[in-house]
Write an enzyme that holds these catalytic residues in place. Structure first.
Site, mmCIF file in Angstrom:
data_model
loop_
_atom_site.group_PDB
_atom_site.id
_atom_site.type_symbol
_atom_site.label_atom_id
_atom_site.label_comp_id
_atom_site.label_asym_id
_atom_site.label_seq_id
_atom_site.Cartn_x
_atom_site.Cartn_y
_atom_site.Cartn_z
ATOM 1 N N ASP A 184 0.833 -1.202 0.000
ATOM 2 C CA ASP A 184 0.000 0.000 0.000
ATOM 3 C C ASP A 184 0.867 1.252 0.000
ATOM 4 O O ASP A 184 1.513 1.582 1.001
ATOM 5 C CB ASP A 184 -0.903 -0.011 1.230
ATOM 6 C CG ASP A 184 -2.024 1.019 1.151
ATOM 7 O OD1 ASP A 184 -1.921 1.939 0.325
ATOM 8 O OD2 ASP A 184 -3.004 0.891 1.910
ATOM 9 N N ASP A 383 -0.923 5.145 -7.044
ATOM 10 C CA ASP A 383 -1.471 4.323 -5.965
ATOM 11 C C ASP A 383 -1.413 2.848 -6.335
ATOM 12 O O ASP A 383 -1.822 2.454 -7.425
ATOM 13 C CB ASP A 383 -2.911 4.736 -5.664
ATOM 14 C CG ASP A 383 -3.454 4.063 -4.414
ATOM 15 O OD1 ASP A 383 -2.650 3.605 -3.586
ATOM 16 O OD2 ASP A 383 -4.684 3.989 -4.272
#
Length: 499
Positions: A184, A383
């Site tokens: 992440d 992301d």
């Protein structure tokens, strides 16, 4: 193999038809074929669908990454995912898009209030960080297996069998407990589950079994660095809490222990959250036991290992759940950095967790879209867990129009959630897809893989609600591309065809 055979037969047939033309038309036909090669890619539909078994890496990992920092990466649900999760059914397309939209909204809400001050001091950035994480508790994304703690254990993991091109299993002895963690880039505090899940069967980290476990005290520098993620003290031990914008959270004791990345690379005194409670996180459906946070905050793995691994990391997201990718902590060898195209990495003062790039344009079939540069002025967040790339509405509308024109030979199908350009490929074995490239600042052009253009037979892009909102480059568009986050050098690099 079957995918390659289908595509080869299609190309042979196309070549035969062109060769059968009369001498007066053969030259124009050949020239058209060459032009089409630069504008389109021919894709076997079956190659975009996952297989029942893990096929391993499509591309052999580069020689420069056969070192201590290289780690296998997979998508969280599918035959190549770690043994603890590969049998679990992944979310439906509708559920994936729903979760994806929530994550996008949360990131953009944070960024809309953030100023663009890339030169602010790091301590000032830490002070201004939001009290809530900018990410969400999604149930899909890229995952890796690492070991936490020093208790003796025998763990089962997957490795590549290069001779057969597939994935295999072997047992290896490594200290600690195997943890399947989400990769992440939009969160700061790494955490693992430290209590048995109510459903049972999932691996969790038991700190009482690790002799090297040492939670920081409340007055320690590590506890102070938690900033808005600090949650007071219990029995002199520093507590943390990460609250997600959707209301879910993880909380427990902020901890320190051995992190074993590979058999030859370990991070001593790795600091992470030892979660004793996850509120609103469904352990019955989630495919991981924690989050490997790689954001720009001081708590993340990349920040903790900056002195030893160059303040950099990279990953390659595979094209389907039946393929394997990789994660690398550190920079590639200097001899290989020339194979990347690079663009500056930008940051936000009020959201230093996130990594931002400046998209300058988009090409479809070799033609640059007529979109004013000001449309991309807000930049885009890189992301690892958002799936679908979000573009400013003006840019998306231009992309959609150009893509539809080039796909006019195929029947349109009803929209699927936020994906409004879908096709009915019934009876179609090979699709001629226009090439799409994202052009970033400093003319860093990145051509997307076919798996980054089509998702479930739909154009894999969606619009933002406003041209002024920052965009997001999702992991679908990143598939098969090694994305290098050189945090210390403030640049983001891209290498095509990496996995």
């Amino acid at each position: 193999m079957a995918d390659a055979v289908v595509l080869l037969l299609f190309l042979v047939l196309s070549h035969s038809l062109s060769c059968s033309s009369s001498p007066t038309t053969s030259v124009p036909v050949v020239r058209a074929a060459v032009d089409a090669e630069h504008e389109y890619t021919f894709v076997a539909i079956s190659s975009l669908k996952p297989k029942a078994a893990c096929t391993g890496h499509r591309v052999s990992p580069p020689h420069g990454h056969q070192n201590a920092t290289w780690l296998r990466l997979s998508l969280s649900h599918g035959p190549c995912s770690p043994p603890s999760s590969h049998r679990r059914k992944g979310p439906s397309l509708a559920e994936l898009l729903r979760q994806d939209e929530l994550r996008v909204q949360n990131i953009q809400m944070t960024l809309l209030s953030a100023g663009d001050d890339d030169n602010a001091a790091d301590d000032e950035k830490v002070k201004k960080r939001p009290a809530k994480s900018t990410t969400t508790a999604m149930e899909h994304g890229p995952v890796v297996d690492v070991n936490v703690g020093s208790a003796s254990s025998i763990s089962t993991s997957r490795i590549d069998t290069m001779a057969t091109g597939g994935g295999g299993r072997r047992r290896r002895s490594m200290p600690g407990t195997v943890q399947t963690m989400m990769v992440d880039t939009a969160s700061d505090v790494p955490w693992v589950q430290c209590h048995p899940p109510p459903t049972g069967g999932s691996r969790f980290f038991d700190p009482t079994r690790s002799p090297t476990y040492a939670p920081p005290s409340c007055g320690s520098p590590a506890c102070a660095r938690l900033g808005p993620y600090g949650n007071g003290c219990i029995n002199g031990r520093c507590q943390y809490r990460v609250t997600y914008p959707d209301g879910s959270s993880t909380l427990g004791t902020y901890s320190s222990d051995l992190l074993t990345i590979t058999r030859t690379t370990a991070v001593r005194s790795f600091q992470f959250g030892c979660s004793q409670a996850e509120q609103g996180l469904s352990q019955a459906s989630t495919s991981s036991s924690g989050t490997m946070s790689l954001g720009g905050g001081p708590e993340s793995l990349v920040s903790q290992t900056a002195a030893t691994h160059g303040n950099a990391f990279s990953y390659c997201v595979p094209p389907t759940p039946s393929d394997a990718g990789f994660f690398v902590l550190g920079k590639p060898p200097s001899s290989r950095t020339r194979t990347f195209v690079a663009t500056p990495m930008l940051r936000f003062t009020q959201a230093p967790t996130l990594y931002r790039v400046l998209l300058r344009g988009i090409t479809v079939a070799g033609q640059r879209l007529n979109v004013p540069a000001t449309v991309f002025a807000a930049g885009s967040v890189m992301d690892s867990r958002t799936a679908i790339t979000r573009l400013p509405p003006t840019a998306y509308q231009a992309l959609r129009a150009a893509f539809r024109r080039r796909m006019g030979a195929y029947r349109l199908a009803p929209p699927k959630g936020s994906l409004d350009t879908c096709y009915d490929f019934t009876g179609v074995m090979v699709v001629r897809v226009p090439r799409v490239a994202l052009v970033f600042d400093r003319n860093a052009a990145v051509e997307l893989d076919a798996s980054g253009i089509l998702l479930d037979d739909c154009l894999a892009f969606a619009p933002n609600g406003d041209d002024r909102a920052p965009g997001i480059i999702g992991n679908v568009q990143q598939q098969t591309i090694e994305v290098l986050y050189d945090v210390g050098g403030r640049s983001v690099g891209f290498r095509r065809g990496a996995c």
